[in-house]
Design a protein around this motif. Structure first.
Motif, PDB file in Angstrom:
ATOM      1  N   LEU A 340       0.844  -1.268   0.093  1.00 37.62           N
ATOM      2  CA  LEU A 340       0.048  -0.252  -0.031  1.00 37.62           C
ATOM      3  C   LEU A 340       0.837   1.440   0.157  1.00 37.62           C
ATOM      4  N   GLY A 341       2.204   1.084  -0.156  1.00 41.76           N
ATOM      5  CA  GLY A 341       3.141   2.385  -0.010  1.00 41.76           C
ATOM      6  C   GLY A 341       2.938   2.923   1.229  1.00 41.76           C
ATOM      7  N   ILE A 342       2.745   2.291   2.370  1.00 45.35           N
ATOM      8  CA  ILE A 342       2.957   2.690   3.729  1.00 45.35           C
ATOM      9  C   ILE A 342       4.287   2.186   4.326  1.00 45.35           C
ATOM     10  N   GLU A 343       5.258   3.131   4.886  1.00 44.10           N
ATOM     11  CA  GLU A 343       6.536   2.937   5.363  1.00 44.10           C
ATOM     12  C   GLU A 343       6.637   3.153   6.856  1.00 44.10           C
ATOM     13  N   PRO A 344       6.315   2.268   7.644  1.00 42.91           N
ATOM     14  CA  PRO A 344       6.176   2.788   9.192  1.00 42.91           C
ATOM     15  C   PRO A 344       7.377   3.328   9.781  1.00 42.91           C
ATOM     16  N   VAL A 345       7.252   4.398  10.885  1.00 39.91           N
ATOM     17  CA  VAL A 345       8.597   4.848  11.589  1.00 39.91           C
ATOM     18  C   VAL A 345       8.598   3.990  12.534  1.00 39.91           C
ATOM     19  N   TRP A 346       9.947   3.713  12.856  1.00 41.33           N
ATOM     20  CA  TRP A 346      10.379   2.731  14.033  1.00 41.33           C
ATOM     21  C   TRP A 346      11.037   3.828  15.171  1.00 41.33           C
ATOM     22  N   LEU A 347      10.609   3.744  16.274  1.00 41.54           N
ATOM     23  CA  LEU A 347      11.054   4.495  17.448  1.00 41.54           C
ATOM     24  C   LEU A 347      11.327   3.521  18.842  1.00 41.54           C
ATOM     25  N   ALA A 348      12.090   3.343  19.061  1.00 39.57           N
ATOM     26  CA  ALA A 348      12.547   2.775  20.212  1.00 39.57           C
ATOM     27  C   ALA A 348      13.761   3.374  21.028  1.00 39.57           C
ATOM     28  N   GLY A 349      14.042   3.104  22.412  1.00 38.77           N
ATOM     29  CA  GLY A 349      15.111   3.651  23.127  1.00 38.77           C
ATOM     30  C   GLY A 349      16.288   3.596  22.612  1.00 38.77           C
ATOM     31  N   LEU A 360      11.410  11.591  14.435  1.00 43.54           N
ATOM     32  CA  LEU A 360      10.696  12.621  15.094  1.00 43.54           C
ATOM     33  C   LEU A 360      10.147  13.694  14.061  1.00 43.54           C
ATOM     34  N   GLU A 361      10.948  13.826  13.023  1.00 42.98           N
ATOM     35  CA  GLU A 361      10.586  14.810  11.876  1.00 42.98           C
ATOM     36  C   GLU A 361       9.501  14.251  11.165  1.00 42.98           C
ATOM     37  N   ARG A 362       9.375  12.968  10.983  1.00 40.61           N
ATOM     38  CA  ARG A 362       8.419  12.124   9.986  1.00 40.61           C
ATOM     39  C   ARG A 362       6.999  12.169  10.732  1.00 40.61           C
ATOM     40  N   LEU A 363       7.259  11.795  12.269  1.00 36.82           N
ATOM     41  CA  LEU A 363       5.835  11.807  12.927  1.00 36.82           C
ATOM     42  C   LEU A 363       5.354  13.273  13.057  1.00 36.82           C
ATOM     43  N   ALA A 364       5.988  14.266  13.129  1.00 38.01           N
ATOM     44  CA  ALA A 364       5.541  15.462  13.097  1.00 38.01           C
ATOM     45  C   ALA A 364       4.993  16.058  11.660  1.00 38.01           C
ATOM     46  N   GLY A 365       5.390  15.228  10.691  1.00 44.09           N
ATOM     47  CA  GLY A 365       5.164  15.306   8.988  1.00 44.09           C
ATOM     48  C   GLY A 365       4.213  14.633   8.572  1.00 44.09           C
ATOM     49  N   ALA A 380       9.380  14.561  24.008  1.00 43.51           N
ATOM     50  CA  ALA A 380       9.761  15.104  22.375  1.00 43.51           C
ATOM     51  C   ALA A 380       8.820  14.709  21.283  1.00 43.51           C
ATOM     52  N   VAL A 381       8.078  13.378  21.661  1.00 43.30           N
ATOM     53  CA  VAL A 381       7.566  12.855  20.520  1.00 43.30           C
ATOM     54  C   VAL A 381       6.202  13.613  20.148  1.00 43.30           C
ATOM     55  N   ALA A 382       6.182  14.427  18.931  1.00 45.82           N
ATOM     56  CA  ALA A 382       4.888  15.060  18.359  1.00 45.82           C
ATOM     57  C   ALA A 382       4.192  14.586  17.113  1.00 45.82           C
TER      58      ALA A 382
END
Length: 685
Positions: A340-349, A360-365, A380-382
């Motif tokens: 479907l052309g969806i590329e998830p963002v991965w965020l861990a410690g 963080l930029e992708r999640l805010a965008g 910091a995550v928005a």
């Protein structure tokens, strides 16, 4: 009278002790009173040594007439205690210089412990002993001695002393603990109930106390059930006022997702996907619990929910409690969503530096889906437009953590939809009561082709046969797990046990590569081991229960669990679920150390008889011992301190009657006493 104080305000309670108490759920003075004993010891009398019997806990008094230090695999201190009627051996497998002095010949002692029959006669192992001077005989207590659930670094004596002091303040009127049930309720009064529970007189019905049928325990269970009933009613009232974005899938993206899968979803998966689609299409926030047994395919359902949110132009996030589970979701969902052309963002410690900044930029965008651990909760995550939050293994997260992620999707009066998932089945008889604030969906069908895991129980004495079976499986190009569960309440000791076992097995299985994973390893090291195991480079993985969830290696077809008698049914079922994920017949071997207690034997029998997680969950409730009933442990996500929904089902009608007679202030006080600040329950669902 004084108000209910925070434990951190009490004399002698520093930050370290306060932290350990908080780990047991003990934050205020009143919490101590609602921390119930696991069992009771009768130290109100002394038993002559010629009257002690194996299998009983007794208190004896006498003089040390002989002491010996014996050497074997470890040093051992053995002393003989004698009185005018007979003698008994006292055995210490670990001892200190101070104990050498305590057990010196001629020393008078008062000892309490469990008597057992050894080849040399009657003995006590690691008894609790008090030194006595000649002619001295301290008074015996006038009530039975409670033994409480505790934690590493918090001794039984310290905790019991704090509870006794608090009970004394309650009885003297120094501590204000308000009676919150209506005056004419037929139950025993709160102060009397707490006194009987923490300080039962000799002759009290201990079986009824420890099993929870005593009127004093029932009195507390009634109040706790009432508090939960009132809190859930509050949740439902608040939910009726809340709004969320209505999410639709106008271009059939979910249908595209399902069509691109390499397998056909089960009827149960399709039914649950439709239930969630209907929820998301409404403007009232979804609050749904998704239960699915091990391997039932919850991830596909989660993917459909994620796609529905993104198809509507919003963002969605899925969070898991461990990096192993979160990374498993990331790999699987990335494959599902790629067409479907969806590329998830991965965020861990462990995501740091430039990679973290980009995430963080992708999640805010423009990112559509986020996958990660509790790192997604951080300030910091928005998010640009978070409309759906999925929490996996939800009982492993605290209330505040779950709220923190939901808060990131709030916009004015709107908030995100929430889906919480668990592979720990909640018994059907309890689901609607325990989760009255949630709609419940159940995936009750396994994917086709999955074969039930064959389960056998074997004594440690048959370890040689088990290793032979292991070698056969590895030579057939299969992979296997060898699990070393918690030996004591210490992550350090657990890790040491797993390291020792992996070294032993590596020496025995020289033709295979043995890997090791435990909770004290660095996240990057754990991921490297799991990647090597998934790739088939590691043949046998020795692990602690860190692999309980989130590990999916289809080629692994043999699971060996050491000390299986120490684990509950739910955890055994979760561990067994790591095998049988491919098309090969899988097996699980439960290694136990004899002799087995009645409850442990029943648990292992259930594991041999069924692989149905819901049947196992029902049996788990039936088999839990009195320590688990009166302690703080509960099955799955049920967070009752004292009440047991199976045992106390008869109280539920009274709870509903009492709820109609409680005013607003009483309701707030009940929720505060039993659950915490009422504000938490407006949004948890």
């Amino acid at each position: 009278m004084s108000a209910d104080r925070a434990l951190s305000e009490l004399p002698g309670v520093g930050p370290q002790l306060a932290g350990r108490l908080a780990g047991l759920g003990l934050v205020r003075e009143s919490d101590l009173l609602f921390h119930l004993p696991l069992r009771f010891e009768d130290r109100t009398r002394l038993t002559p040594l010629n009257q002690v019997r194996p299998g009983t806990g007794v208190q004896v008094e006498g003089r040390i007439v002989h002491r010996d230090i014996r050497y074997g695999r470890t040093r051992m201190l053995v002393a003989t205690l004698a009185d005018d009627t007979g003698q008994i051996s006292l055995r210490l497998f670990r001892f200190y210089p101070s104990q050498l002095k305590l057990f010196s010949e001629g020393q008078r002692l008062r000892c309490f412990g469990e008597v057992r029959l050894s080849p040399g006669g009657l003995e006590m192992a690691h008894p609790q002993c008090q030194s006595l001077k000649d002619g001295e005989s301290p008074p015996l207590p006038d009530s039975l001695t409670p033994v409480y659930p505790t934690t590493q670094g918090l001794g039984q004596a310290r905790l019991a002393g704090m509870i006794a002091a608090t009970l004394s303040r309650l009885k003297s009127g120094q501590l204000d603990l308000v009676e919150l049930l209506p005056e004419d309720h037929p139950a025993i009064g709160l102060r009397d109930a707490l006194t009987v529970i923490h300080s039962p007189p000799p002759g009290e019905d201990l079986e009824a106390l420890t099993e929870g049928h005593h009127p004093a325990v029932q009195r507390l269970a009634l109040e706790e059930l009432l508090a939960h009933h009132l809190a859930l009613a509050r949740v439902n009232r608040a939910r009726a006022q809340q709004r969320a974005p209505a999410l639709s899938d106008p271009h059939g993206k979910v249908a595209q997702l399902l069509a691109a899968l390499p397998f056909r979803p089960t009827g149960a998966q399709l039914r649950v996907i439709e239930e969630i689609r209907a929820d998301l299409s409404r403007e009232m926030p979804m609050r749904r619990l998704l239960q699915g047994d091990v391997g039932s395919g919850k991830t596909v359902v989660a993917a459909a929910a994620l796609v529905t949110a993104t198809a509507a132009g919003h963002q969605a996030a899925i969070v898991a409690p461990t990096e192993i589970l979160a990374e498993q979701h990331f790999r699987t969902l990335s494959e599902y969503l790629a067409p479907l052309g969806i590329e998830p963002v991965w965020l861990a410690g462990k995501v740091q530096g430039r990679a973290r900044t980009e995430a963080l930029e992708r999640l805010a965008g423009d990112a559509a889906v986020a996958i990660g651990t509790h790192a997604l909760f951080q300030k910091a995550v928005a998010f640009r437009e978070l409309a759906l939050v999925i929490v996996d293994e939800q009982h492993r997260f605290g209330v505040h953590q779950r709220l923190a992620l939901a808060d990131k999707g709030r916009k004015g009066t709107h908030q995100p939809h929430q889906l919480v998932m668990t592979a720990t089945p909640i018994p059907r008889t309890l689901a609607m009561t325990a989760y009255a604030g949630l709609d419940v969906s159940v995936i009750d069908e396994l994917p086709p082709g999955r074969k039930p895991v064959t389960t056998v129980a074997a004594s440690q004495q048959r370890r040689g046969e088990v290793i032979e079976r292991l070698v056969r499986a590895l030579r057939e190009k299969r992979q296997a797990y060898w699990v070393c569960p918690l030996i004591e309440e210490s992550e350090v000791l657990e890790a040491e046990a797993a390291e020792t076992r992996s070294q032993e097995l590596a020496r025995q299985l020289t033709e295979f590569r043995v890997g090791l994973i435990h909770g004290r390893m660095k996240p990057a090291d754990k991921q490297a081991v799991m990647a090597a195991f998934s790739a088939g480079e590691i043949h046998l993985l020795v692990a602690t229960t860190v692999i309980e969830v989130g590990v999916d290696v289809p080629n692994a077809s043999l699971m060996i669990i050491e000390n299986a008698e120490r684990l509950g049914l739910s955890q055994l079922h979760q561990l067994r679920g790591r095998v049988g994920r491919g098309s090969d017949q899988a097996a699980c071997v439960l290694l136990y150390k004899p002799p087995l207690g009645e409850t442990a034997r029943a648990r292992l029998e259930v594991m041999r008889e069924t692989t149905d997680g819901f049947v196992i969950a029902e049996k788990d409730l039936q088999l839990r011992g009195p320590g688990e009933v009166l302690g703080t442990r509960q099955t799955g996500a049920l967070r009752f301190r004292i009440a047991d929904l199976t045992r106390d089902e008869a109280l539920l009608d009274r709870v509903e009657q009492l709820a109609d007679r409680v005013d607003g202030q009483q309701a707030r006080q009940l929720i505060e006493r039993w659950i915490g600040p009422a504000e938490q329950f407006v949004d948890v669902g």
